[in-house]
Design an enzyme around this catalytic site. Structure first.
Site, PDB file in Angstrom:
ATOM      1  N   ASP A  16      -2.487  -8.124  -5.249  1.00 45.41           N
ATOM      2  CA  ASP A  16      -2.936  -6.907  -4.599  1.00 45.41           C
ATOM      3  C   ASP A  16      -3.357  -5.861  -5.623  1.00 45.41           C
ATOM      4  O   ASP A  16      -2.882  -5.858  -6.751  1.00 45.41           O
ATOM      5  CB  ASP A  16      -1.750  -6.357  -3.803  1.00 45.41           C
ATOM      6  CG  ASP A  16      -2.181  -5.502  -2.641  1.00 45.41           C
ATOM      7  OD1 ASP A  16      -3.393  -5.403  -2.400  1.00 45.41           O
ATOM      8  OD2 ASP A  16      -1.302  -4.945  -1.976  1.00 45.41           O
ATOM      9  N   CYS A  18       0.790  -1.234   0.000  1.00 40.07           N
ATOM     10  CA  CYS A  18       0.000   0.000   0.000  1.00 40.07           C
ATOM     11  C   CYS A  18       0.827   1.292   0.000  1.00 40.07           C
ATOM     12  O   CYS A  18       0.598   2.148  -0.846  1.00 40.07           O
ATOM     13  CB  CYS A  18      -0.969   0.030   1.169  1.00 40.07           C
ATOM     14  SG  CYS A  18      -1.382  -1.555   1.846  1.00 40.07           S
ATOM     15  N   HIS A  78      -4.779  -1.485  -5.547  1.00 41.65           N
ATOM     16  CA  HIS A  78      -5.293  -0.305  -4.836  1.00 41.65           C
ATOM     17  C   HIS A  78      -6.052   0.550  -5.815  1.00 41.65           C
ATOM     18  O   HIS A  78      -5.552   0.841  -6.900  1.00 41.65           O
ATOM     19  CB  HIS A  78      -4.145   0.462  -4.191  1.00 41.65           C
ATOM     20  CG  HIS A  78      -3.491  -0.330  -3.103  1.00 41.65           C
ATOM     21  ND1 HIS A  78      -2.382  -1.106  -3.314  1.00 41.65           N
ATOM     22  CD2 HIS A  78      -3.846  -0.508  -1.809  1.00 41.65           C
ATOM     23  CE1 HIS A  78      -2.078  -1.728  -2.194  1.00 41.65           C
ATOM     24  NE2 HIS A  78      -2.936  -1.394  -1.264  1.00 41.65           N
ATOM     25  N   LYS A  84     -14.968  -2.592   5.768  1.00 46.51           N
ATOM     26  CA  LYS A  84     -14.428  -3.567   4.819  1.00 46.51           C
ATOM     27  C   LYS A  84     -15.404  -4.716   4.579  1.00 46.51           C
ATOM     28  O   LYS A  84     -16.305  -4.953   5.383  1.00 46.51           O
ATOM     29  CB  LYS A  84     -13.104  -4.127   5.326  1.00 46.51           C
ATOM     30  CG  LYS A  84     -13.243  -4.826   6.670  1.00 46.51           C
ATOM     31  CD  LYS A  84     -11.945  -5.482   7.092  1.00 46.51           C
ATOM     32  CE  LYS A  84     -12.120  -6.193   8.420  1.00 46.51           C
ATOM     33  NZ  LYS A  84     -11.007  -7.036   8.791  1.00 46.51           N
ATOM     34  N   ARG A 112       6.875 -11.335   5.674  1.00 44.60           N
ATOM     35  CA  ARG A 112       6.422 -11.080   7.034  1.00 44.60           C
ATOM     36  C   ARG A 112       7.141 -12.054   7.955  1.00 44.60           C
ATOM     37  O   ARG A 112       7.247 -13.243   7.650  1.00 44.60           O
ATOM     38  CB  ARG A 112       4.910 -11.244   7.160  1.00 44.60           C
ATOM     39  CG  ARG A 112       4.183 -10.166   6.358  1.00 44.60           C
ATOM     40  CD  ARG A 112       2.692 -10.226   6.511  1.00 44.60           C
ATOM     41  NE  ARG A 112       2.086  -9.298   5.541  1.00 44.60           N
ATOM     42  CZ  ARG A 112       0.790  -9.239   5.265  1.00 44.60           C
ATOM     43  NH1 ARG A 112      -0.042 -10.054   5.878  1.00 44.60           N
ATOM     44  NH2 ARG A 112       0.330  -8.374   4.387  1.00 44.60           N
ATOM     45  N   GLN A 125       1.166 -11.402  -3.265  1.00 41.74           N
ATOM     46  CA  GLN A 125      -0.234 -11.049  -3.111  1.00 41.74           C
ATOM     47  C   GLN A 125      -0.773 -10.571  -4.455  1.00 41.74           C
ATOM     48  O   GLN A 125      -0.069  -9.893  -5.186  1.00 41.74           O
ATOM     49  CB  GLN A 125      -0.326  -9.913  -2.082  1.00 41.74           C
ATOM     50  CG  GLN A 125      -1.628  -9.859  -1.338  1.00 41.74           C
ATOM     51  CD  GLN A 125      -1.566  -8.840  -0.223  1.00 41.74           C
ATOM     52  OE1 GLN A 125      -1.053  -7.737  -0.398  1.00 41.74           O
ATOM     53  NE2 GLN A 125      -2.093  -9.197   0.924  1.00 41.74           N
ATOM     54  N   HIS A 162      -8.274  -0.947  -0.775  1.00 42.60           N
ATOM     55  CA  HIS A 162      -7.336  -2.071  -0.895  1.00 42.60           C
ATOM     56  C   HIS A 162      -8.158  -3.293  -1.276  1.00 42.60           C
ATOM     57  O   HIS A 162      -9.201  -3.526  -0.674  1.00 42.60           O
ATOM     58  CB  HIS A 162      -6.667  -2.415   0.433  1.00 42.60           C
ATOM     59  CG  HIS A 162      -6.091  -1.264   1.172  1.00 42.60           C
ATOM     60  ND1 HIS A 162      -4.746  -1.021   1.222  1.00 42.60           N
ATOM     61  CD2 HIS A 162      -6.671  -0.294   1.928  1.00 42.60           C
ATOM     62  CE1 HIS A 162      -4.519   0.037   1.975  1.00 42.60           C
ATOM     63  NE2 HIS A 162      -5.672   0.501   2.415  1.00 42.60           N
TER      64      HIS A 162
HETATM   65 ZN   LIG Z   1      -3.195  -2.176   0.599  1.00 41.23          ZN
END
Ligand SMILES: [Zn+2]
Ligand SMILES: [Zn+2]
Length: 595
Positions: free
Chosen positions: A336, A287, A338, A417, A316, A334, A463
């Site tokens: 991912d 992010c 945005h 969310k 992580r 991920q 996200h």
């Molecule tokens: Zn994010």
């Protein structure tokens, strides 16, 4: 990092946390009975904690040697005697100090440690027969209520999940209200064992783990093909929906993490590196970096929405003791993205994501379940922002015609969310996808767009990830399909099996035809019995086998077999090539060729 079961348990209650629902209460009561049986059979053990967990319970004991399968049988038999004896569960309240003295005298150091951490003047103890435990309850009335249970396994577990603490011996068990439920559960467990992705990963040569890189898979060619197919799927789907793909650095100066707030709240989960006397972190999320891409240019209301997809490789720092195959890893990718949009675009964007999620999971024959989480007590942003965002999520869910659960107060502190669980073929739920509205990051990074009136305004950031992580998703898919992936994902999609050497030439020609059609095909012309080669292809879950001999060579056909053992008879090779192409191209979840 997610809390371990123990941490959550101890933090919540300082003792035991059982919702007063029939199953958790029953299971927790069964754990007391198990502890009683263990204390009777092994008087030297110390008892730690024994909560109800999903589908069962466990209890941890300090014992010099592990429990053996024979021990478990003896314990279970003793438990049945205790159940029959009909001991009442009775509650006793005691000042904390008195309870400490009580458990010190009984030689139970873990109970004493728990008590010292409890901030309450009075605590409760539960007795049944000769056993007493520090416990908040509730419990069933008597041991007679415990009818349907079974001990499952035992393993080592560190006290409070911390490897610096003593190693305890944990016994897992399960308890149900009816025999039928127990049998179903045991079947699911057995099936899950057979489908364990770590076992299938070895058998199908998908990936390996090596001690030099704990928690990070080495992808073998077969497994990497699946990763590549999934990446291709993501790219095709997102390209068609107005996403732009970016790629951002893995190693980033800690200044960025300070600005995003990760340094303050998340640093212990990050791997850091010193470079030229400055601290860098391996990104645990994409992010903050995506905001740098946003700020790279002046954005006008006309530029929005911007949808940046970033298949970032994340790290992580999970404790080594918690790493589990592909389900819990230290490095993952991920899917991912945005989305930056104007407040008036939020609902359409969320609706589009929800539609995407639905189509996405259909491809994998997985059923999604939606949970909407709304404003928590501690939160950022104005009431008006929350009103608008929650309304947008509600409306998007409704507009898509989806049934969803509401979790009031469970939203993130930076926005509401929608979490999406999927249910696999064994009925297990996995939380994987998430769509989160974020008011905080746009503020922290001073993101702006120039609105219609020429004034700068804050965009909203959304996200969203749908696989969650490729690694975990492949683990789930492997178990869901028991390794029999849909053809488009199967590392080997077809195998050509000439009946004997005499048919090798025709076999090779069929193999070449398929290869030219870009099917992942193998030719198995080894000098082995046909039955043996068929079984082997089935074990490797190859979707289609094309058996060819004299008759097939004459007719330009192949005798088509599925990995399930179904024999579809002779099918023209032309037809196989075109139908296989269509099945792969449409990413069909089922086998369709030759029908
Ligand atoms: Zn994010
Ligand atoms: Zn209890």
């Amino acid at each position: 990092m997610a809390e371990s079961e123990e941490e959550r348990h101890l933090k919540l209650t300082g003792e035991f946390d059982c919702a007063p629902e029939p199953l958790p209460t029953l299971r927790h009561s069964t754990s007391h009975v198990m502890a009683q049986a263990v204390r009777q059979l092994f008087p030297e053990v110390k008892v730690a904690i024994g909560p109800a967990i999903e589908d069962g319970f466990y209890y941890d004991f300090l014992k010099a040697t592990p429990f053996t399968p024979e021990d478990l049988e003896r314990i279970e038999a003793r438990m049945r005697e205790i159940v029959k004896a009909d001991h009442k569960f009775t509650r006793e309240e005691m000042p904390r100090e008195a309870a400490i003295a009580f458990f010190e005298e009984r030689g139970e150091p873990f109970k004493v440690e728990i008590l010292r951490g409890i901030d309450a003047p009075t605590v409760s103890l539960y007795h049944q027969g000769d056993f007493v435990d520090l416990c908040r309850g509730p419990h069933v009335a008597s041991t007679r209520a415990i009818k349907v249970f079974k001990l499952l396994s035992s393993s080592g577990a560190y006290w409070r999940g911390d490897e610096k603490n003593p190693m305890l011996q944990r016994i897992y068990g399960t308890a149900w209200l009816t025999k039928d439920e127990l049998d179903k559960y045991l079947w699911r467990l057995e099936e899950a064992k057979k489908r364990d992705h770590r076992k299938l990963g070895r058998e199908l040569d998908l990936f390996l783990f090596n001690e030099v890189a704990p928690g990070v898979p080495f992808w073998l060619p077969n497994g990497w093909l699946i990763v590549r197919e999934l990446e291709r799927f993501v790219r095709e789907v997102l390209d068609a929906r107005g996403y732009d793909e970016i790629s951002t650095p893995i190693l980033v100066n800690k200044r960025l993490w300070e600005q995003s707030g990760h340094w303050e709240h998340y640093a212990e989960n990050m791997f850091t590196v010193e470079v030229e006397e400055e601290t860098f972190g391996l990104k645990p999320m994409n992010c903050p970096e995506s905001t740098i891409v946003y700020r790279h240019a002046l954005r006008s209301y006309r530029d929005l929405p911007l949808r940046y997809s970033d298949m970032g490789r994340l790290h992580r720092n999970e404790r080594s003791g918690t790493l589990t195959g592909l389900f819990r890893v230290r490095q993952f990718t991920q899917d991912d993205a945005h989305i930056y949009c104007r407040p008036d675009q939020l609902q359409d964007e969320i609706t589009a994501v929800l539609e995407l999620v639905r189509a996405w999971y259909k491809t994998f024959d997985l059923q999604p379940f939606y949970k909407l989480s709304t404003r928590p007590e501690k939160r950022l942003g104005t009431e008006e922002q929350w009103d608008r965002a929650e309304a947008a999520l509600h409306d998007a869910l409704r507009a898509t015609g989806l049934v969803y659960d509401l979790n009031p107060g469970e939203g993130a502190f930076y926005g509401p969310k929608i979490d999406i669980d999927i249910q696999d073929v064994l009925g297990r739920r996995w939380q994987i996808a998430t769509v989160q509205v974020d008011f905080a990051q746009p503020d922290r990074f001073s993101l702006e767009f120039i609105d219609t009136d020429g004034q700068p305004r804050r965009p909203i950031m959304v996200h969203r990830a749908i696989f969650g992580s490729f690694e975990r998703f492949i683990g789930i898919l492997t178990e869901h399909f028991a390794g029999a992936f849909p053809t488009w994902l199967a590392p080997v999609q077809a195998r050509v099996l000439p009946i004997s050497e005499k048919h090798a030439e025709y076999g090779r020609a069929v193999f070449e035809r398929l290869r030219e059609a870009r099917v992942r095909v193998e030719l198995d012309d080894r000098n082995e019995k046909l039955g043996y080669r068929i079984r082997e292809a089935q074990l490797h879950k190859v979707p289609y086998m094309l058996v060819v001999g004299e008759r097939e060579a004459q007719a330009g056909t192949a005798s088509l077999r599925r990995r399930t053992g179904e024999d579809l008879g002779a099918v023209p090779v032309d037809r196989i090539v075109s139908e296989l192409g269509a099945e792969i191209g449409s990413r069909s979840a089922t086998l369709t060729v030759g029908r």
